[in-house]
Scaffold this motif. Structure first.
Motif, PDB file in Angstrom:
ATOM      1  N   SER A  38      34.959  32.536  39.845  1.00  0.00           N
ATOM      2  CA  SER A  38      34.679  32.668  41.354  1.00  0.00           C
ATOM      3  C   SER A  38      34.320  34.133  41.608  1.00  0.00           C
ATOM      4  N   ALA A  39      35.344  35.155  41.053  1.00  0.00           N
ATOM      5  CA  ALA A  39      34.798  36.645  41.502  1.00  0.00           C
ATOM      6  C   ALA A  39      33.462  37.063  40.894  1.00  0.00           C
ATOM      7  N   VAL A  40      33.143  36.419  39.865  1.00  0.00           N
ATOM      8  CA  VAL A  40      32.092  36.912  38.986  1.00  0.00           C
ATOM      9  C   VAL A  40      30.725  36.374  39.755  1.00  0.00           C
ATOM     10  N   ARG A  41      30.821  34.931  40.149  1.00  0.00           N
ATOM     11  CA  ARG A  41      29.793  34.186  40.567  1.00  0.00           C
ATOM     12  C   ARG A  41      29.453  34.231  41.846  1.00  0.00           C
ATOM     13  N   ILE A  92      44.629  38.839  29.011  1.00  0.00           N
ATOM     14  CA  ILE A  92      44.164  40.067  28.764  1.00  0.00           C
ATOM     15  C   ILE A  92      42.614  40.149  29.045  1.00  0.00           C
ATOM     16  N   VAL A  93      41.891  39.218  28.560  1.00  0.00           N
ATOM     17  CA  VAL A  93      40.671  39.378  28.768  1.00  0.00           C
ATOM     18  C   VAL A  93      40.062  39.073  30.340  1.00  0.00           C
ATOM     19  N   MET A  94      40.975  38.061  30.866  1.00  0.00           N
ATOM     20  CA  MET A  94      40.582  37.781  32.220  1.00  0.00           C
ATOM     21  C   MET A  94      40.835  38.986  33.099  1.00  0.00           C
ATOM     22  N   GLY A  95      41.954  39.737  32.706  1.00  0.00           N
ATOM     23  CA  GLY A  95      42.483  40.904  33.657  1.00  0.00           C
ATOM     24  C   GLY A  95      41.352  41.754  33.478  1.00  0.00           C
ATOM     25  N   VAL A  96      40.769  42.127  32.195  1.00  0.00           N
ATOM     26  CA  VAL A  96      39.817  43.161  31.953  1.00  0.00           C
ATOM     27  C   VAL A  96      38.684  42.955  32.854  1.00  0.00           C
ATOM     28  N   ILE A  97      38.111  41.455  32.669  1.00  0.00           N
ATOM     29  CA  ILE A  97      36.900  41.070  33.489  1.00  0.00           C
ATOM     30  C   ILE A  97      37.230  41.419  34.857  1.00  0.00           C
ATOM     31  N   ALA A  98      38.312  41.059  35.514  1.00  0.00           N
ATOM     32  CA  ALA A  98      38.573  41.144  36.900  1.00  0.00           C
ATOM     33  C   ALA A  98      38.445  42.705  37.200  1.00  0.00           C
ATOM     34  N   VAL A 100      36.938  45.207  35.741  1.00  0.00           N
ATOM     35  CA  VAL A 100      35.570  45.684  35.523  1.00  0.00           C
ATOM     36  C   VAL A 100      34.816  45.181  36.909  1.00  0.00           C
ATOM     37  N   ARG A 101      35.091  44.016  37.198  1.00  0.00           N
ATOM     38  CA  ARG A 101      34.359  43.230  38.624  1.00  0.00           C
ATOM     39  C   ARG A 101      34.953  44.241  39.648  1.00  0.00           C
ATOM     40  N   ILE A 102      35.989  44.802  39.902  1.00  0.00           N
ATOM     41  CA  ILE A 102      36.432  45.431  41.014  1.00  0.00           C
ATOM     42  C   ILE A 102      35.722  47.151  40.793  1.00  0.00           C
ATOM     43  N   ALA A 103      35.747  47.443  39.513  1.00  0.00           N
ATOM     44  CA  ALA A 103      34.903  48.845  39.479  1.00  0.00           C
ATOM     45  C   ALA A 103      33.401  48.951  39.644  1.00  0.00           C
ATOM     46  N   THR A 104      33.049  47.769  39.522  1.00  0.00           N
ATOM     47  CA  THR A 104      31.268  47.610  39.713  1.00  0.00           C
ATOM     48  C   THR A 104      30.974  47.018  41.209  1.00  0.00           C
ATOM     49  N   LEU A 105      31.869  46.782  41.897  1.00  0.00           N
ATOM     50  CA  LEU A 105      31.544  46.222  43.378  1.00  0.00           C
ATOM     51  C   LEU A 105      30.974  47.236  44.174  1.00  0.00           C
ATOM     52  N   GLU A 106      31.250  48.789  44.083  1.00  0.00           N
ATOM     53  CA  GLU A 106      30.549  49.457  44.766  1.00  0.00           C
ATOM     54  C   GLU A 106      29.007  49.841  44.556  1.00  0.00           C
TER      55      GLU A 106
END
Length: 106
Positions: A38-41, A92-98, A100-106
């Motif tokens: 949901s966060a990525v899509r 670990i994989v899902m936490g890293v994806i989240a 990265v998603r927060i870091a690339t929102l701006e």
């Protein structure tokens, strides 16, 4: 039958114990995976979408919290011995994806 180790985890009990411990942890990982999807899509529509940014950030923070919970549950010795170390990979994989998603929102 006598075993040469000091443990209450008998080999014949491992099958049922894997199901009892693995199913709730698998459900937690499935919920976490849905939130990651949901966060990525479904991100913000454009730069003006403040609610989209806030919602995506909230979902990503929830994913990070659920990943930490999954790691802490897997750290319990009974889970770690019964299920194995590969159960550390999904949170670990899902936490890293989240993250990265927060870091690339701006």
């Amino acid at each position: 039958m006598t075993y040469h180790r000091e443990s209450i985890d008998l080999p014949e009990d491992q099958g049922c114990l894997r199901w009892v411990l693995g199913v709730p942890l698998g459900i937690l990982h499935a919920i976490n995976a849905f939130l990651v999807y949901s966060a990525v899509r479904f991100g913000p529509q454009a730069e003006w979408d403040d609610q989209g940014y806030a919602g995506t950030t909230a979902v990503s923070l929830l994913v990070i919290c659920l990943s930490i919970v999954g790691i802490l549950i897997t750290l319990i010795p009974t889970f770690r011995r019964t299920l194995g170390l590969w159960w550390f990979a999904p949170p670990i994989v899902m936490g890293v994806i989240a993250w990265v998603r927060i870091a690339t929102l701006e």
